[in-house]
Design an enzyme around this catalytic site. Structure first.
Site, short mmCIF file in Angstrom:
data_model
loop_
_atom_site.label_atom_id
_atom_site.label_comp_id
_atom_site.label_asym_id
_atom_site.label_seq_id
_atom_site.Cartn_x
_atom_site.Cartn_y
_atom_site.Cartn_z
N LYS A 168 -9.61 -5.39 -4.47
CA LYS A 168 -10.01 -6.41 -3.18
C LYS A 168 -10.98 -6.15 -2.64
CE LYS A 168 -5.26 -7.93 -3.51
NZ LYS A 168 -4.00 -7.97 -3.33
N ARG A 224 -8.84 -1.90 -10.67
CA ARG A 224 -7.53 -2.81 -10.30
C ARG A 224 -6.67 -1.35 -10.33
NH1 ARG A 224 -7.58 -8.09 -11.37
NH2 ARG A 224 -6.11 -8.05 -10.01
N GLU A 242 0.45 14.03 -17.06
CA GLU A 242 1.61 13.64 -15.65
C GLU A 242 1.57 14.80 -15.12
OE1 GLU A 242 5.52 13.05 -18.23
OE2 GLU A 242 5.17 10.93 -18.78
N THR A 285 -4.55 -1.73 -2.55
CA THR A 285 -4.58 -1.73 -3.65
C THR A 285 -5.90 -1.46 -3.52
OG1 THR A 285 -6.16 -4.20 -3.33
CG2 THR A 285 -3.51 -3.65 -4.48
N ASP A 289 0.00 -1.96 5.07
CA ASP A 289 -0.19 -2.64 3.35
C ASP A 289 -1.94 -3.15 3.74
OD1 ASP A 289 -0.78 -3.74 1.35
OD2 ASP A 289 1.14 -4.16 0.82
N TYR A 322 -3.45 11.95 -21.44
CA TYR A 322 -1.87 11.75 -20.33
C TYR A 322 -1.93 12.80 -19.79
CZ TYR A 322 1.80 8.61 -21.47
OH TYR A 322 2.54 7.34 -21.58
C1 PLP Z 1 -2.91 -7.91 -3.60
C2 PLP Z 1 -0.92 -7.16 -2.44
C3 PLP Z 1 -1.02 -6.40 -3.14
C4 PLP Z 1 -0.33 -6.27 -4.58
O1 PLP Z 1 -1.15 -5.86 -5.48
P1 PLP Z 1 -0.91 -5.55 -7.25
O2 PLP Z 1 -2.01 -5.30 -7.14
O3 PLP Z 1 -0.88 -7.71 -6.89
O4 PLP Z 1 0.66 -5.22 -7.62
C5 PLP Z 1 0.49 -5.49 -2.34
N1 PLP Z 1 0.67 -5.89 -0.92
C6 PLP Z 1 -0.61 -6.78 0.02
C7 PLP Z 1 -0.76 -6.90 1.69
C8 PLP Z 1 -1.27 -7.48 -1.74
O5 PLP Z 1 -2.36 -8.37 -0.45
#
Ligand code: PLP
Length: 423
Positions: A231, A237, A58, A228, A202, A56
């Site tokens: 991807k 993740r 925090e 994220t 994003d 942990y």
């Molecule tokens: C995948 C994605 C998210 C969310 O990610 P999670 O890890 O699934 O919560 C947010 N914004 C965009 C543009 C995404 O493609």
């Protein structure tokens, strides 16, 4: 055989081990075209599976609420410093549990409940967390939404500007989940500046392309960048929020204690490992190959008469509009999965059908590029997709099983990080 090995898991809990092995084999045998997925390296898997999950911590490096941070602190510092270097940002927070919580932290940092937020509409290619109605972000804030032009399938920047002038959002999102074209961060920044809004980019889908120099960067244009890490960036993740010194404190406070407790240290270590990989020259080659593969696949699909939203792609992602092909997205995706080609059904802009049974298919080339496939294989994949979509329209299942065998044979020639069949 899983690599790293899962022998102890097999001894202790064969039920779980069997399912892990079966999933690994599935990932090995299929042409994986889900645009948000990838294969991480064995080093990333090892970090994810480490004893760091026991700890942990925090707080932030040097300012923790628990003792015993002698090794967690330098791990988080490594992840932060590598994120800053790879993306060229002043500040990075690597603690968000995933992309959706990261985006919620952006709201927490810059908005009050009820404030106006502007984002791309979900069925047009945005994300749930950009103010869609079923999301907390659409319930707790006042969302206004932009889309794409019907004639071009591309973001309508005139609409974005008009809407921003009229609605005066405090926060504007750019980026999304089904945008096959380059995002014009400079144009969004100009609009945000004009109306006094915070611009959030994003980059969840395209982070790896940006890291590898295959897509322009939002740095210098966006006030805050969320992503994220799992991807195109090819990490565990998780998620990150990147910003300038000016907003660093607000972002950090929003993630912890605003929204989260202890960070997932095993994930932080794996993010650090993935970012070190992303800084290597061969990752730039990877990112450019992802785009080259997507372009080649899009061209081969178009040649077979598929209608692609916006006519093609600039990045890793292709959106097929199946209208006129005699089968909607969901049954087509199911038939393709049975034939060893894994993707997802998706809405297309102005889709007349329901989101749970829409008109489109979404594909991406991040995972198959990690396996080593190049442009030369794309016409074959397009031919299989064509054959399966025609078979699905005629409900001819025998073709699907034959294609699955051909797909298995192709993929056996391309090693998978993290698993190989027993010799
Ligand atoms: C995948 C994605 C998210 C969310 O990610 P999670 O890890 O699934 O919560 C947010 N914004 C965009 C543009 C995404 O493609």
């Amino acid at each position: 055989m899983h690599d790293p090995a899962i022998a102890r898991l097999r001894d202790q809990d064969p039920a779980v081990a069997d399912l892990v092995e079966a999933e690994a084999r599935r990932q090995y045998e299929k042409v994986r075209l889900i645009a948000s997925e990838n294969y991480v390296s064995p080093a990333v898997l090892e970090a994810t599976g480490s004893v760091l999950t026991n700890k942990y911590s925090e707080g932030y490096t040097g300012r923790r609420y628990y003792e015993g941070q002698q090794y967690i602190d330098p791990i988080e510092l490594l992840a932060v410093e590598r994120a800053k270097r790879v993306f060229g940002v002043e500040h990075a927070n690597v603690q968000p549990y995933s992309g959706s919580p990261a985006n919620l932290a952006v709201y927490m940092a810059f908005l009050e409940p009820g404030d106006t937020v502007m984002g791309m509409s979900l069925p047009m290619g945005g994300h749930l967390t950009h103010g869609w109605s079923v999301s907390a972000t659409g319930k707790w804030f006042r969302p206004v939404r932009y889309g794409v032009r019907a004639d071009t399938g591309r973001i309508d920047l005139d609409e974005v500007r008009d809407l921003a002038r009229r609605e005066r959002p405090k926060l504007i999102w750019c980026g999304g989940t089904a945008i096959p074209r380059t995002i014009d961060f400079a144009a969004f920044a100009e609009i945000a500046r004009e109306v006094g809004a915070v611009l959030a980019a994003d980059i969840a889908h395209i982070a790896g392309l940006i890291a590898g120099g295959a897509h322009p960067s939002p740095v210098g244009h966006a006030d805050v960048i969320s992503t994220t890490t799992h991807k195109t960036l090819r990490g565990p993740r998780g998620a990150m929020i990147m910003t300038t010194e000016e907003h660093a404190k607000a972002v950090d406070k929003a993630v912890f204690p605003g929204l989260q407790g202890g960070p997932h240290n095993h994930t932080t270590a794996a993010i650090a490992v993935a970012l070190e990989e992303a800084a290597r020259p061969d990752f730039a080659d990877y990112a450019h190959q992802v785009v080259a593969n997507a372009r080649a696949l899009a061209a081969a699909l178009a040649e077979r008469g598929f209608d692609l939203v916006s006519g093609g792609t600039d990045n890793h992602l292709i959106l097929i509009d199946l209208t006129g092909r005699g089968v909607p997205g969901k049954p087509a995706a199911q038939a393709l999965d049975r034939a060893g080609i894994e993707l997802n059904y998706n809405t297309v802009p102005f889709d007349p059908r329901k989101p749970f049974d829409p008109s489109g298919l979404r594909l991406g080339t991040a995972a198959i590029t990690t396996r080593g496939l190049t442009e030369g294989e794309m016409p074959r994949i397009a031919a299989w997709i064509d054959e399966v979509v025609q078979a699905a329209a005629k409900q001819d299942d025998t073709a699907l099983d034959r294609v699955a065998g051909e797909v298995r044979e192709l993929m056996a020639a391309y090693p998978m990080p993290g698993w190989a069949p027993a010799p």
